[in-house]
Design an enzyme around this catalytic site. Structure first.
Site, mmCIF file in Angstrom:
data_model
loop_
_atom_site.group_PDB
_atom_site.id
_atom_site.type_symbol
_atom_site.label_atom_id
_atom_site.label_comp_id
_atom_site.label_asym_id
_atom_site.label_seq_id
_atom_site.Cartn_x
_atom_site.Cartn_y
_atom_site.Cartn_z
ATOM 1 N N TYR A 71 0.829 -1.211 0.000
ATOM 2 C CA TYR A 71 0.000 0.000 0.000
ATOM 3 C C TYR A 71 0.861 1.258 0.000
ATOM 4 C CZ TYR A 71 -3.250 -3.672 1.149
ATOM 5 O OH TYR A 71 -3.959 -4.853 1.125
ATOM 6 N N HIS A 72 1.911 1.225 -0.798
ATOM 7 C CA HIS A 72 2.780 2.375 -1.023
ATOM 8 C C HIS A 72 2.582 2.819 -2.468
ATOM 9 C CE1 HIS A 72 5.607 0.461 2.226
ATOM 10 N NE2 HIS A 72 4.558 1.072 2.762
#
Length: 545
Positions: A481-482
């Site tokens: 989730y970057h």
């Protein structure tokens, strides 16, 4: 908290519909997004005497409610988005790539942004990450190098408050110690250390944006252990620190006002058009605009702002807005051992290994190894999900908790044009706008590297005598989730969206402060680099004004 509701239900927004959400007159700078990048930019420019307004799509959360949000986090009834009041209609999205992308699992919309629920590790990218094409033969070179960002990295560590040590022999050079001493290794780190010594794998501390001692008016970590997704004490940095500091210096924050589009001429933005909770629409004018909405909402806003001058989206003469969407791939292995491991006492990483990071080339990606402090079930969740009571419950907890051990790893994904964020023509959000379509494509280099990471993890766990019970490998990997890469930085306007100064090539008064400008992602958690680039962007905006 309300006495008529359970603690988990008592949390709510800190503002109501009566708040003034009218535009700020004579604004010098309009910052869109109140996450770490937007907060830092606003703080710096407000301190310089500029009239700053921040527009944030989500709400402002009440600090006193963080214990209630912690209650949500540990109760099985609530899913991850519910901790920070996720709204399925407001946050709607599509995923049409070769791999499903669960965008809302780790998205927090509100003042503070993703730092409200992040884990808090903050590492600098390595020198070779800025020169991937030249050094590794794949990816792209940044238009800046490590030395260009080095002073901003140091400033970002001071701004966030980073606890760390100079014990990592693989880290890039630095100019001064971290602001605070590192957190000591956890108990399970000591178990890993024995195995890694035998295998000649180096372990070292992890820089954390949480206070190991009192810092910047915030307390030291008190060990709640729910760092992700909520820190009730405020010891872990989140962007409300900079947003509130900006307000103290005269900035105005308007929450729950999703920007619908950016009005513009051929070479500048004239206004950000935003919607209010009561259905009104306003225009915020300013001399300069800084878009700080992250790697998904930043390209979406530009694409929503198309016009006859920019038929493919604003600032998109290159045709690259939304393309090269990247994330870090997760690789993990875990199991059980016949000794206590004391998991879930520490909710964050205290040890890693970057030993193999700079072995990266065109065949294998950079990666880092993570030694977990929170593998296996938490006793609270176990107690809340069982049907037993008394001695039976106690025996189940004793037999099932305390002997788990696990490792993780982050792996770089190369930028690809067929991995992108676009607009879904068939689905709209609560404002009637097309939702973002995340088309996530992962290449073979990353998948080969995940296999390599798993092999190293298996060797370490075998040395510990562990029985392996789970593994996340190439076929089951998911994102960290970057969100990165969708408005890439570069010197050539035909091959990038922003220049080295973070100003868009097409617009004279628009800058982007976000991981969306990353040409490559490396394998380090991105927030420290985001903060460093935000400080750099603030300097360039101030110079332009």
């Amino acid at each position: 908290m309300s006495g008529s509701r359970s603690p988990a239900e008592s949390a709510g927004p800190a503002t109501d519909l009566a708040d003034d959400r009218t535009p700020v007159a004579d604004a010098d700078v309009c910052v869109i997004g109140a996450g770490p990048a937007g907060g830092i930019v606003a703080d710096r420019l407000a301190a310089a005497g500029r009239e700053v307004v921040i527009l944030e799509a989500g709400p402002r959360f009440e600090p006193a409610d963080r214990l209630a949000r912690q209650e949500r986090a540990i109760r099985p009834y609530y899913d991850r988005p519910a901790v920070w009041d996720g709204d399925p209609e407001r946050d709607a999205y599509s995923s049409t790539g070769e791999r499903f992308y669960p965008l809302n699992h780790a998205r927090a919309r509100g003042v503070g942004g993703s730092t409200l629920h992040w884990q808090g590790m903050v590492m600098r990218l390595h020198e070779a990450d800025f020169d991937s094409r030249s050094v590794r033969g794949v990816g792209a070179d940044w238009p800046i190098d490590y030395d260009d960002l080095r002073p901003y990295y140091a400033a970002a560590e001071r701004e966030l408050g980073v606890a760390g040590a100079q014990d990592n022999p693989f880290a890039p050079p630095r100019e001064e110690p971290h602001p605070m001493p590192a957190f000591p290794p956890s108990y399970s780190d000591s178990l890993f250390a024995e195995a890694c010594d035998d295998l000649e794998i180096a372990m070292h501390s992890v820089p954390n944006a949480r206070n190991s001692e009192g810092y910047d008016g915030r307390s030291a970590c008190v060990g709640y252990g729910t760092c992700q997704p909520v820190c009730p004490s405020g010891a872990k940095y989140d962007a409300t620190v900079h947003v509130e500091r900006a307000e103290q210096q005269g900035a105005t924050v308007i929450d729950r006002v999703p920007v619908q589009r950016l009005e513009h001429t051929a070479d500048e933005i004239t206004a950000a058009v935003y919607a209010t909770p009561d259905g009104e629409e306003h225009r915020q004018e300013a001399d300069a605009f800084v878009i700080a909405c992250g790697g998904v909402e930043t390209p979406r806003l530009l694409l929503l702002s198309d016009s006859s001058r920019y038929p493919d989206g604003l600032a998109n003469s290159s045709g690259l807005v939304g393309t090269f969407f990247m994330d870090h791939l997760f690789a993990g292995t875990g199991g059980v051992v016949d000794v206590p491991t004391r998991q879930n006492h520490v909710g964050f990483l205290t040890s890693e290994s970057h030993q193999f990071y700079d072995d990266a080339d065109d065949e294998y990606a950079p990666f880092k190894l993570e030694f977990f402090n929170y593998d296996g079930p938490s006793p609270v969740r176990m107690a809340l999900t069982g049907n037993d009571w008394g001695d039976d419950l106690l025996e189940r907890l004793r037999s099932s908790y305390g002997n788990h051990i696990g490792m993780g790893g982050l792996v770089e994904q190369l930028p690809r044009e067929d991995s992108y964020v676009g607009l879904d023509p068939e689905r709209t959000d609560d404002q009637g706008n097309p939702v973002p379509d995340v088309h996530w494509t992962v290449g073979d280099r990353a998948l080969r590297t995940i296999e390599r990471v798993n092999e190293i993890q298996e060797r370490i766990l075998a040395e510990l005598g562990a029985e392996i019970t789970w593994q996340v490998g190439p076929d089951t990997t998911g994102p960290a989730y970057h969100h990165m890469g969708t408005t890439r930085m570069g010197d050539d306007p035909g091959e990038s969206v922003v220049g080295p100064d973070l100003q868009t090539h097409d617009l004279e008064n628009c800058w982007i402060a976000s991981s969306s400008v990353f040409p490559t992602g490396g394998a380090m958690n991105p927030t420290l680099t985001i903060a460093a680039l935000a400080l750099k962007a603030a300097d360039h905006v101030r110079e332009a004004l």
